[in-house]
Design an enzyme around this catalytic site. Structure first.
Site, mmCIF file in Angstrom:
data_model
loop_
_atom_site.group_PDB
_atom_site.id
_atom_site.type_symbol
_atom_site.label_atom_id
_atom_site.label_comp_id
_atom_site.label_asym_id
_atom_site.label_seq_id
_atom_site.Cartn_x
_atom_site.Cartn_y
_atom_site.Cartn_z
ATOM 1 N N ASP A 39 10.746 -3.411 -7.575
ATOM 2 C CA ASP A 39 11.378 -4.263 -6.574
ATOM 3 C C ASP A 39 12.454 -3.415 -5.906
ATOM 4 O O ASP A 39 13.295 -2.820 -6.572
ATOM 5 C CB ASP A 39 11.982 -5.530 -7.180
ATOM 6 C CG ASP A 39 12.240 -6.566 -6.089
ATOM 7 O OD1 ASP A 39 11.262 -7.064 -5.491
ATOM 8 O OD2 ASP A 39 13.420 -6.868 -5.809
ATOM 9 N N SER A 40 12.373 -3.348 -4.601
ATOM 10 C CA SER A 40 13.208 -2.383 -3.903
ATOM 11 C C SER A 40 13.645 -2.931 -2.563
ATOM 12 O O SER A 40 13.180 -3.977 -2.122
ATOM 13 C CB SER A 40 12.430 -1.067 -3.734
ATOM 14 O OG SER A 40 11.118 -1.314 -3.279
ATOM 15 N N ALA B 77 0.819 -1.220 0.000
ATOM 16 C CA ALA B 77 0.000 0.000 0.000
ATOM 17 C C ALA B 77 0.855 1.273 0.000
ATOM 18 O O ALA B 77 0.483 2.272 -0.628
ATOM 19 C CB ALA B 77 -0.930 -0.003 1.211
ATOM 20 N N GLU C 57 5.956 -14.939 -7.562
ATOM 21 C CA GLU C 57 7.079 -15.377 -6.722
ATOM 22 C C GLU C 57 8.338 -14.602 -7.085
ATOM 23 O O GLU C 57 8.713 -14.540 -8.260
ATOM 24 C CB GLU C 57 7.334 -16.867 -6.965
ATOM 25 C CG GLU C 57 6.881 -17.744 -5.803
ATOM 26 C CD GLU C 57 7.521 -19.117 -5.914
ATOM 27 O OE1 GLU C 57 8.530 -19.354 -5.215
ATOM 28 O OE2 GLU C 57 7.013 -19.926 -6.715
ATOM 29 N N TYR D 244 10.886 0.522 6.016
ATOM 30 C CA TYR D 244 12.055 0.934 6.797
ATOM 31 C C TYR D 244 12.173 2.467 6.941
ATOM 32 O O TYR D 244 13.164 2.951 7.487
ATOM 33 C CB TYR D 244 13.333 0.388 6.142
ATOM 34 C CG TYR D 244 13.437 -1.126 6.112
ATOM 35 C CD1 TYR D 244 14.021 -1.824 7.175
ATOM 36 C CD2 TYR D 244 12.976 -1.865 5.023
ATOM 37 C CE1 TYR D 244 14.142 -3.216 7.150
ATOM 38 C CE2 TYR D 244 13.083 -3.255 4.993
ATOM 39 C CZ TYR D 244 13.669 -3.921 6.058
ATOM 40 O OH TYR D 244 13.780 -5.288 6.024
ATOM 41 N N ASP D 245 11.191 3.225 6.454
ATOM 42 C CA ASP D 245 11.300 4.695 6.470
ATOM 43 C C ASP D 245 11.653 5.285 7.844
ATOM 44 O O ASP D 245 12.461 6.218 7.912
ATOM 45 C CB ASP D 245 10.015 5.346 5.935
ATOM 46 C CG ASP D 245 9.979 5.363 4.413
ATOM 47 O OD1 ASP D 245 11.042 5.195 3.780
ATOM 48 O OD2 ASP D 245 8.884 5.551 3.845
HETATM 49 O O1 LIG Z 1 10.621 3.753 0.087
HETATM 50 C C1 LIG Z 1 10.734 2.850 0.937
HETATM 51 N N1 LIG Z 1 10.614 3.116 2.261
HETATM 52 C C2 LIG Z 1 10.694 2.168 3.191
HETATM 53 N N2 LIG Z 1 10.873 0.853 2.927
HETATM 54 C C3 LIG Z 1 10.994 0.542 1.624
HETATM 55 C C4 LIG Z 1 10.936 1.496 0.586
HETATM 56 N N3 LIG Z 1 11.089 0.879 -0.585
HETATM 57 C C5 LIG Z 1 11.236 -0.404 -0.307
HETATM 58 N N4 LIG Z 1 11.165 -0.621 1.025
HETATM 59 C C6 LIG Z 1 11.212 -1.907 1.731
HETATM 60 C C7 LIG Z 1 9.802 -2.410 1.987
HETATM 61 C C8 LIG Z 1 9.936 -3.900 1.811
HETATM 62 O O2 LIG Z 1 10.380 -4.482 3.021
HETATM 63 C C9 LIG Z 1 11.042 -4.027 0.769
HETATM 64 C C10 LIG Z 1 10.491 -4.063 -0.628
HETATM 65 O O3 LIG Z 1 10.195 -5.401 -0.982
HETATM 66 P P1 LIG Z 1 9.435 -5.682 -2.354
HETATM 67 O O4 LIG Z 1 9.341 -7.116 -2.574
HETATM 68 O O5 LIG Z 1 10.018 -4.822 -3.429
HETATM 69 O O6 LIG Z 1 7.984 -5.050 -2.090
HETATM 70 P P2 LIG Z 1 6.756 -5.671 -1.303
HETATM 71 O O7 LIG Z 1 6.913 -7.145 -1.125
HETATM 72 O O8 LIG Z 1 6.525 -4.879 -0.091
HETATM 73 O O9 LIG Z 1 5.555 -5.393 -2.315
HETATM 74 P P3 LIG Z 1 5.468 -5.913 -3.860
HETATM 75 O O10 LIG Z 1 6.572 -6.907 -4.091
HETATM 76 O O11 LIG Z 1 4.110 -6.507 -3.999
HETATM 77 O O12 LIG Z 1 5.612 -4.679 -4.707
HETATM 78 O O13 LIG Z 1 11.850 -2.855 0.917
HETATM 79 MG MG LIG Z 2 7.564 -8.301 -2.696
#
Ligand SMILES: O=c1nc[nH]c2c1ncn2[C@H]1C[C@H](O)[C@@H](COP(=O)(O)OP(=O)(O)OP(=O)(O)O)O1
Ligand SMILES: [Mg+2]
Length: 199
Positions: free
Chosen positions: A74-75, A18, A45, A155-156
């Site tokens: 992906d971040s 979200a 996956e 992690y903000d």
């Molecule tokens: O701006 C950010 N501010 C704070 N934390 C952040 C940010 N950008 C990535 N993150 C963290 C969140 C998560 O722990 C991981 C991303 O993991 P990632 O697999 O890319 O996203 P996700 O599983 O939360 O959602 P989805 O894969 O459905 O897009 O890095």
């Molecule tokens: Mg993810």
């Protein structure tokens, strides 16, 4: 790919996060494209070993499953003293945001170097799953001693921007939107998209 300007009218945001979705809506509001959410039933996956591989997987698979253009992100967080962990495993480092934050803080407690960076890979796929463009953005900072602020997500609260002496939890979203890894990746992606989006 010559008539993309007429093709790219709808774009699926291929994410279940979200916080990311809210940032995508703000960062892409001026694109003139209808942004739609990925159905919960489509779950990709993340088997890649790099951010870019996982961004490609998510964009391609969601595009194919929906029959629409899709954008994926992906971040994660790379902490220098932890050999770039949690990295691509950022979302899987523990069960909840606060557990993930506490794990980073406890692993870093033995180290004096608190440098870190956020990395974001973004990919956009056409309805047949082909990657039309991708980009990587980074944002350099440091890990705070304790969580601070309620803005943002993930992690903000522990990601400190030295220039402001504030975390992304404290910095207003419109300022994060100018300097974040996601904003940087999207600005590179947008320059590549100019050929096929009216902007
Ligand atoms: O701006 C950010 N501010 C704070 N934390 C952040 C940010 N950008 C990535 N993150 C963290 C969140 C998560 O722990 C991981 C991303 O993991 P990632 O697999 O890319 O996203 P996700 O599983 O939360 O959602 P989805 O894969 O459905 O897009 O890095
Ligand atoms: Mg993810």
């Amino acid at each position: 790919m010559s008539d993309m300007s007429t093709q790219l009218q709808k774009l699926v945001i291929a994410s279940g996060n979200a916080g990311k979705i809210e940032e995508f809506r703000a960062y892409l509001a001026d694109l003139g494209v209808t942004l739609i959410l990925k159905p919960d039933s489509i779950d990709v996956e993340e088997t890649g070993t790099t951010f870019i591989e996982n961004a490609h997987l998510k964009a391609s698979q969601v595009a194919i499953a929906t029959g629409e253009w899709a954008i994926a992100d992906d971040s994660g967080l790379e902490v220098i003293a932890l050999n770039d962990a949690p990295g691509v495993l950022s979302a899987r480092y523990a069960d909840t945001d606060s557990d993930r934050i506490n794990r980073v803080l406890s692993e870093l407690s033995h180290h004096s170097n608190r440098e870190a960076q956020f990395v974001c890979a973004i990919a956009i796929a056409s309805p047949d799953g082909a990657i039309a463009a991708d980009a990587i953005g980074v944002c350099k900072g440091a890990i705070a001693d304790a969580p601070r602020g309620n803005h943002g997500f993930g992690y903000d609260p522990i990601f400190l921007i030295p220039e402001f002496q504030q975390t992304f939890g404290e910095i207003p979203p419109e300022v994060k939107a100018k300097i974040s890894h996601r904003a940087n990746a999207l600005s590179i992606l947008r320059s590549k998209l100019q050929n096929f989006v009216n902007q």
